[in-house]
Design a protein around this motif. Structure first.
Motif, PDB file in Angstrom:
ATOM      1  N   GLY A   1      67.048  35.287   7.551  1.00  0.00           N
ATOM      2  CA  GLY A   1      65.704  35.595   7.105  1.00  0.00           C
ATOM      3  C   GLY A   1      65.616  35.819   5.606  1.00  0.00           C
ATOM      4  N   GLY A   2      66.489  35.154   4.874  1.00  0.00           N
ATOM      5  CA  GLY A   2      66.405  35.231   3.420  1.00  0.00           C
ATOM      6  C   GLY A   2      67.283  36.292   2.798  1.00  0.00           C
ATOM      7  N   LYS A   3      68.104  36.949   3.627  1.00  0.00           N
ATOM      8  CA  LYS A   3      69.005  37.968   3.059  1.00  0.00           C
ATOM      9  C   LYS A   3      70.387  37.380   2.813  1.00  0.00           C
ATOM     10  CE  LYS A   3      67.089  42.035   5.343  1.00  0.00           C
ATOM     11  NZ  LYS A   3      66.704  41.567   6.679  1.00  0.00           N
ATOM     12  N   ILE A   4      70.982  37.802   1.713  1.00  0.00           N
ATOM     13  CA  ILE A   4      72.338  37.356   1.413  1.00  0.00           C
ATOM     14  C   ILE A   4      73.303  38.410   1.943  1.00  0.00           C
ATOM     15  CG2 ILE A   4      73.934  36.842  -0.472  1.00  0.00           C
ATOM     16  CD1 ILE A   4      71.156  35.915  -1.841  1.00  0.00           C
ATOM     17  N   LEU A   5      74.096  38.019   2.924  1.00  0.00           N
ATOM     18  CA  LEU A   5      74.913  39.004   3.613  1.00  0.00           C
ATOM     19  C   LEU A   5      76.380  38.602   3.664  1.00  0.00           C
ATOM     20  CD1 LEU A   5      72.623  39.723   6.714  1.00  0.00           C
ATOM     21  CD2 LEU A   5      72.791  41.057   4.603  1.00  0.00           C
ATOM     22  N   LEU A   6      77.229  39.626   3.624  1.00  0.00           N
ATOM     23  CA  LEU A   6      78.659  39.414   3.827  1.00  0.00           C
ATOM     24  C   LEU A   6      78.939  39.266   5.319  1.00  0.00           C
ATOM     25  CD1 LEU A   6      79.912  42.164   1.362  1.00  0.00           C
ATOM     26  CD2 LEU A   6      79.971  39.697   0.987  1.00  0.00           C
ATOM     27  N   LYS A   7      80.162  38.905   5.653  1.00  0.00           N
ATOM     28  CA  LYS A   7      80.538  38.749   7.062  1.00  0.00           C
ATOM     29  C   LYS A   7      80.323  40.050   7.841  1.00  0.00           C
ATOM     30  CE  LYS A   7      81.362  34.622   7.785  1.00  0.00           C
ATOM     31  NZ  LYS A   7      82.055  33.742   6.870  1.00  0.00           N
ATOM     32  N   ASN A   8      80.480  41.186   7.149  1.00  0.00           N
ATOM     33  CA  ASN A   8      80.325  42.465   7.845  1.00  0.00           C
ATOM     34  C   ASN A   8      78.871  42.938   7.890  1.00  0.00           C
ATOM     35  OD1 ASN A   8      79.771  43.356   5.283  1.00  0.00           O
ATOM     36  ND2 ASN A   8      81.633  44.572   5.050  1.00  0.00           N
ATOM     37  N   GLY A   9      77.951  42.100   7.447  1.00  0.00           N
ATOM     38  CA  GLY A   9      76.546  42.450   7.530  1.00  0.00           C
ATOM     39  C   GLY A   9      76.007  43.222   6.340  1.00  0.00           C
ATOM     40  N   GLN A  10      76.891  43.548   5.396  1.00  0.00           N
ATOM     41  CA  GLN A  10      76.423  44.293   4.227  1.00  0.00           C
ATOM     42  C   GLN A  10      75.975  43.360   3.111  1.00  0.00           C
ATOM     43  OE1 GLN A  10      79.704  46.846   3.275  1.00  0.00           O
ATOM     44  NE2 GLN A  10      79.150  48.346   4.849  1.00  0.00           N
ATOM     45  N   THR A  11      75.194  43.937   2.207  1.00  0.00           N
ATOM     46  CA  THR A  11      74.750  43.164   1.048  1.00  0.00           C
ATOM     47  C   THR A  11      75.835  43.215  -0.024  1.00  0.00           C
ATOM     48  OG1 THR A  11      72.487  43.785   1.533  1.00  0.00           O
ATOM     49  CG2 THR A  11      72.933  42.943  -0.680  1.00  0.00           C
ATOM     50  N   PRO A  12      76.223  42.066  -0.556  1.00  0.00           N
ATOM     51  CA  PRO A  12      77.265  42.083  -1.588  1.00  0.00           C
ATOM     52  C   PRO A  12      76.782  42.777  -2.856  1.00  0.00           C
ATOM     53  CG  PRO A  12      76.320  39.890  -1.377  1.00  0.00           C
ATOM     54  CD  PRO A  12      75.752  40.705  -0.267  1.00  0.00           C
ATOM     55  N   ALA A  13      77.674  43.585  -3.445  1.00  0.00           N
ATOM     56  CA  ALA A  13      77.313  44.259  -4.688  1.00  0.00           C
ATOM     57  C   ALA A  13      77.649  43.382  -5.890  1.00  0.00           C
ATOM     58  CB  ALA A  13      78.054  45.579  -4.795  1.00  0.00           C
ATOM     59  N   SER A  14      78.474  42.368  -5.652  1.00  0.00           N
ATOM     60  CA  SER A  14      78.800  41.459  -6.752  1.00  0.00           C
ATOM     61  C   SER A  14      79.113  40.075  -6.185  1.00  0.00           C
ATOM     62  CB  SER A  14      79.987  41.983  -7.545  1.00  0.00           C
ATOM     63  OG  SER A  14      81.035  42.309  -6.665  1.00  0.00           O
TER      64      SER A  14
END
Lengths: 157, 292, 655, 144
Positions: C369-382
């Motif tokens: 839905g337009g979110k950039i997510l890591l494999k663990n579901g978190q948003t990357p900080a970098s």
């Protein structure tokens, strides 16, 4: 490392060969060939380092106090004499010339290796050593005759 | 399967056990290794560094002698592999080099037509002998033994195209056939720094440390090697690493041929495991019934 | 033979003259048999140059003309026209290539001059044997085939269809739209890809002059300019297009979920599916490999729920033959496979993704839905974006993929906007060459994206410091700083380059066109004929010719459309008369030639017991000529006498 | 040992197909790649047009070698013309054997429209080979 390989190439392009040869970079190269297989421009950087080592040795332009050129020379002398390398003798040779105190430091490890039969004392001389040197002689004649320069330079590689 | 066998200088000295175990397991797999008569140094890095052209001549002499015996060359030391292969390759693509080397060989009544293939023993075992024949020889599987498979630099770089140049997998595959468990080892093809150990210890030691770190952190209980220099460096300098970084590594080292030998049921002495500097006794007792 | 031959040696400015002693060549030509006049001139292709020929034909009564200049591929038609205008049949002309295959390849003037003389001599000898030939005119079929329904093919199709011509648009996938349907925003304007593309897709679907053949491909193509036959393979959708109204109930009810190719495997789709909701045509397709009916013979839920009875498991592959006058190939590109560059860890290290995967993450109707997510579901900080993956690299593709710098910066902008994290770009050079592109780069610089000038050496998960633990470390030499930097990040995006389609070679073969060294289709001329090919009537547009961004692709689509329309509106085309003819007297009726002809252009006349060539089908390769045991076949303008004259002259030269 | 005749420059007739080899040779020029001038090009529509008679005629009229160059197999502009060239070439080689002419004097090479570099190398290589083979001097009647 004084210069990165990229900087070495830039310096060579700028005609600063002496600066390159006196840097520690070429003698720090371990021939792991990562640069060669990764280089996007297809430059055989490891071969280039060999060529620079050779030139440094030829012109007597190497970094002050560097041991690697001493090792290389000792290695070459040994191979030219016996046809093979004898690790123990090579190390003794080099350390005697550069830092004899290190030999002391290595004693305990050396004893362990001797006890396990891993340090043979006598070098093996191959039978074909004289014909091998004949070949090398013929090659030197070709080199002096200008048929082939001392190395396969990186430019053509 | 018959090969001219090229042990290389370092297998005559400190890495004798590699030679011993390589011959043993090859024989049991039906690989006939006939030592190349009167072979000479391959012209390894230290020689190549300052006498490039003559280094090619050294390799060419070995190749010419193998050609005379009409055999391909089996090699165990990756540095020897690289030098012999390089000469083979460059003589093929560079006519001037070929002419110079050919004319020099003539002085000893030798000639080289470029027909010899240089093969690393690991490649021969994995690609030619194959899974079923290796598995058939395993009598004492290395079950549960977690091994960090270490390839070092020159196994595939620059010219070994039988495996990946960044992340080779042949050794992993072989270890699995032996029943062992190769662990994830991201530094598996990185340099051990061995060639710099005497000259630039401050550069070389951290490399050894990072290898030991990565191998053990990923669960490796020992390290399998295919290169005599890597083996020697990781084995002989673990103490120095421990001293320099206050670590406590005691990671046993095996040539891959020794591990094969163990799985094939040979005893430790036959395989030269008794020559090791870091004892593998406890580890082997834990996993295998090889208290012998 | 008392021919009067005129020989004209062109200087081509200094292109020929600086390496070839033209005066010497002219003097030599003047001594050759039948040569009435030999001249040199600065630019033979210029108007005064052509006038020279026309004037000589009229005043000196020339019967043959030889021009020694550039390659016939360049100006053969120009000079033929001049000869014709001078009052001679255009086939009484021969060109001698002393530029591309003489002056430009030579290092010594003396050798180049000798070579030029040999080439001119052969042409003079040959031209005496040439005969006047009549060109044949054939009508042009006004229908057009377009292969590939990406933005390029869509643009071409709409342009042509709007002019009232019939277009067959063949698309391999279940929907048209191509890669652009999968992008989020477009650079440098950041307008949303779907907003500008979907209206055009709908136009295609509704256009009365466009026949959309989706889920289909071209398997054969024959004929000649103006009169081609294309064989189209229609793969079964197992949904009848005429009945389906696109309600989507079948998809909703289907019990099987599999990774969606459209979403790079990041999201799911059903076994009966449309790649995305705005698909055109808006008709689902059944994936045989996963559908329970096809794998186990059960289910049929879709059949049950379809209000129109449109599901048809018995559909079969069908073949369709279309008559068209011209074709445009707009088959696009493949993305470079990032897993080939092992040191970046794609496929090994989670959170190393490709740029297309990033697009799907970023897309509002994508799997997250337009979110950039890591494999663990978190948003990357970098996030680190690595340029030139597979491009500008002799180990993979040597060429620059042209679009990656710009799309990388677009991604950096989106990443920054969506994650509020730190964004790094690792680049070799920034190539921002288009309108508004450099300005976009400047904007990014002010948006705190960190640009590090250096190709990444590797991405590793081996930490050297506590701060690196559990993160991805990008190792690169910062070439502006002159040091190797280790940059720990949470996500790495690989900006993969563009490659020729995997089946480009097959398609090139089907259409008899060439490919350049890099594998893309070869244009007739890189500057002056960028969308034409060496085969008349076949055009190329967009990324199948080389990497292109959206503006350039659209421009090429329109350019190809203009080329096609200009061809169709000529109503008729002339055909090269270089066909084979059989001398009935000499033909022994052995029928060997029948098997040699790749076009079935030779038939056997049972009453006369001789073979005959059908002019319209013969393409003039000459294979039958060389194969005729009785020497009864001749190829017009390449007769044995003409070629032998050339051979003899070449062999005698310099002696 | 290679026989080196310092002054001998072989004369080679090159039959180049219009679509691939000739265009490739043009590209070598456009790219300003330098190569020996020994091969004089004759343009044909397809390598399949090259009748063995043309080749023998060239050899008997003073050529030291003949190069036939066409599209790579599978890439023929006329779908399969070059396949026929391959078959004919084998026949041609047998004819050469009968006349005692070295097979190296007649070469069949594949050069695509984008292989300017390759064309230059082929010419270089063939010229070099013929330099060492020396002049042919065959009048077409008897064995060399």
């Amino acid at each position: 490392m004084d210069y990165s390989p990229r900087e070495i190439i830039a310096a060579l392009r700028a005609g600063m060969l002496d600066r390159v040869l006196k840097s520690n970079t070429v003698w720090l190269c371990t021939s792991c060939y990562y640069c060669t297989v990764r280089c996007p421009s297809g430059i055989k950087i490891t071969d280039m380092m060999y060529e620079l080592k050779r030139l440094g040795e030829e012109f007597g332009l190497v970094q002050k106090g560097a041991m690697s050129p001493v090792i290389s020379k000792a290695f070459v002398n040994m191979v030219d004499k016996y046809g093979r390398v004898h690790e123990t003798m090579l190390m003794m040779n080099v350390l005697m010339k550069t830092k004899p105190w290190a030999l002391l430091k290595m004693m305990p490890q050396g004893m362990k290796l001797i006890a396990r039969g891993r340090l043979p004392f006598l070098p093996h001389k191959i039978k074909g050593i004289s014909e091998m040197n004949k070949c090398a002689g013929a090659m030197t004649v070709a080199m002096v005759g200008g048929l082939h320069p001392g190395g396969r330079s990186a430019k053509e590689a | 399967m018959e090969f001219a066998y090229y042990p290389g200088c370092s297998l005559e000295g400190m890495n004798k056990a590699y030679d011993q175990s390589a011959r043993l397991v090859s024989k049991s797999l039906g690989i006939d290794l006939k030592e190349l008569n009167d072979w000479n140094c391959c012209g390894a890095s230290a020689y190549m560094s300052i006498r490039e052209l003559r280094a090619h001549l050294l390799s060419a002499r070995n190749l010419a002698m193998a050609e005379r015996e009409k055999k391909d060359l089996a090699v165990v030391c990756p540095a020897c592999y690289t030098n012999l292969t390089k000469t083979n390759h460059y003589m093929g693509e560079d006519a001037r080099l070929r002419r110079t080397v050919e004319s020099a060989l003539k002085a000893a009544n030798l000639q080289y037509m470029g027909t010899v293939k240089v093969r690393h023993l690991l490649d021969v075992i994995v690609s030619e002998i194959g899974e079923s024949e290796v598995r058939a020889k395993v009598t004492k599987p290395l079950s549960g033994l977690k091994i960090a498979p270490y390839y070092g630099c020159q196994f595939t770089r620059p010219l070994g195209d039988y495996d990946d140049k960044e992340f080779p997998t042949m050794l992993d595959t072989l270890l699995k056939w032996l029943g062992a468990e190769p662990v994830y080892f991201p530094l598996k093809a990185k340099c051990c720094g061995g060639i710099l150990m005497t000259t630039n210890e401050s550069v070389a030691l951290p490399l050894v440390r990072s290898l030991l770190d990565s191998a053990t952190q990923n669960g490796g209980e020992c390290i399998a090697t295919i290169c005599p220099l890597c083996h020697m460096t990781l084995e002989a300098y673990q103490g120095d690493v421990n001293k320099a970084f206050s670590t406590g590594f005691k990671v046993p080292m095996f040539y891959f041929t020794q591990l094969m030998g163990l799985a094939f049921g040979f005893n430790k002495k036959e395989l030269g495991i008794n020559q090791e500097l870091i004892s593998s006794k406890a580890l082997l007792e834990k996993h295998l019934e090889v208290a012998r | 033979m008392a021919e009067k031959i005129g020989v004209y040696v062109c200087h081509c400015g200094s292109n020929i003259a600086q390496m070839v002693d033209c005066k010497n060549v002219v003097d030599y030509a003047a001594t050759l048999p039948n040569v009435t006049v030999a001249r040199e001139y600065q630019y033979m292709c210029s108007d005064p140059g052509q006038e020279l020929i026309k004037k000589d034909i009229k005043e000196l009564g020339l019967t043959r003309v030889v021009v020694a200049s550039c390659s016939p591929l360049m100006h053969e038609l120009t000079f033929r026209r001049a000869v014709e205008e001078g009052g001679l049949n255009q086939f009484l002309f021969q060109m001698a290539n002393i530029r591309e295959q003489c002056s430009w390849i030579s290092e010594k003037k003396e050798m180049a001059t000798e070579r030029a003389k040999a080439i001119v001599g052969a042409a003079v000898k040959r031209v005496a044997f040439q005969e006047p030939l009549e060109v044949k005119k054939v009508p042009v079929n006004p229908n057009v085939l377009i292969v590939g329904g990406g933005i390029t093919g869509i643009e071409a199709a709409l342009q042509i269809a709007d002019s009232g011509k019939k277009v067959y648009l063949v698309e391999r996938e279940p929907t048209i739209g191509g890669y652009m349907t999968r992008f989020d925003k477009t650079f440098p304007t950041l307008d949303c890809a779907a907003c500008i593309l979907t209206p055009k897709m709908v136009n295609v679907a509704q256009h009365p002059n466009i026949e959309l053949l989706s889920y289909s491909d071209v398997t054969g193509f024959s004929g000649y300019v103006g009169n081609f036959t294309a064989r189209i393979r229609r793969r079964p959708r197992y949904v009848e297009e005429e009945k389906c109204n696109g309600c989507g109930l079948c998809t909703e009810k289907c019990p099987i979920s599999v990774p969606s190719e459209f979403d790079c495997g990041l999201g799911k789709r059903k076994a009966i599916y449309r790649p995305f909701p705005q698909a055109v045509p808006n008709i689902p397709v059944i994936d045989r490999e996963h559908c329970l009916f096809f794998t186990k013979g059960i289910c049929k839920v879709c059949v049950k729920f379809c209000p129109r009875g449109a599901i048809n498991f018995d559909q079969k592959e069908e073949f369709l033959d279309l008559e068209v006058g011209a074709a445009i190939l707009a088959t696009g590109f493949d993305l470079f496979d990032a897993s080939k560059v092992k040191q970046y860890g794609y496929g090994r290290l989670p959170n190393v993704i490709t740029s297309l995967e990033f697009e799907r993450f970023s897309h509002a109707s994508g799997p997250t839905g337009g979110k950039i997510l890591l494999k663990n579901g978190q948003t990357p900080a970098s996030i680190a974006i690595l340029h030139c993956i597979g491009s500008r690299d002799t180990n993979f593709n040597e060429y620059c993929s042209r679009v990656c710098c710009m799309y990388s910066m677009k991604m950096a902008h989106l990443a920054h906007e969506k994650t509020e994290g730190k964004v790094y770009e690792f680049y070799i050079d920034i190539r921002a060459f288009g309108k508004g592109y450099e300005e976009f780069y400047k904007r990014l610089l002010s948006e705190e994206t960190v640009f590090i000038r250096g190709k990444a050496a590797e991405v590793t998960d081996v930490a050297q410091t506590p701060a690196e633990k559990g993160r991805l470390i990008v190792v690169a030499e910062d070439t502006l700083l002159g040091i190797v930097r280790r940059t720990p990040v949470d996500m790495v995006v690989l900006s993969v380059g563009l490659e020729p389609r995997k089946d480009a070679a097959d398609l090139a073969r089907i259409f008899s066109i060439s490919r350049s060294q890099d594998g893309f289709f070869l244009e007739r001329h890189p500057k002056l004929a960028p969308v034409s090919t060496a085969s008349d009537g076949i055009f190329i547009a967009g990324s199948c010719q080389g990497p292109k961004d959206i503006p350039d692709s659209v421009a090429q689509g329109a350019a190809a459309a203009a080329n096609v329309l200009s061809l169709i509106d000529r109503k008729e085309v002339t055909l090269e008369p270089t066909v084979a003819v059989i001398d009935e007297e000499s033909c022994s009726g052995c029928k060997i030639c029948l098997g040699l002809c790749p076009y079935n252009a030779i038939t056997f006349d049972e009453t006369k017991k001789v073979s005959k060539v059908n002019d319209a089908l013969c393409k003039g390769c000459g294979v039958c000529v060389a194969g005729c045991p009785s020497g009864a076949i001749e190829q017009r303008n390449f007769t044995d006498a003409q070629l032998l004259a050339e051979v003899e002259s070449v062999c005698a030269s310099g002696k | 040992m290679r026989k080196v005749e310092s002054n001998f420059e072989p004369k080679i007739v090159g039959f180049l197909c219009k679509w691939c080899a000739y265009t490739g040779a043009d590209l070598a020029g456009t790219s300003r790649i330098k190569y020996p001038p020994n091969v004089t090009p004759i343009r044909v529509m397809c390598s399949g047009r090259v009748d063995p008679v043309l080749v023998m005629k060239a050899l008997s009229s003073g050529a030291d070698g003949v190069l036939i160059a066409g599209c790579h197999p599978g890439d023929c502009h006329y779908t399969s013309g070059n396949v026929k060239t391959i078959r004919r070439f084998k026949l041609l080689q047998r004819m050469l054997d009968q006349f005692g002419i070295e097979r190296d004097r007649v070469r069949l090479e594949w050069v695509s429209a984008s292989e300017g570099e390759r064309y230059a190398r082929v010419v270089e290589n063939m010229t070099e080979t013929l330099r060492t083979l020396g002049p042919l001097n065959w009048n077409g009647s008897e064995e060399v």
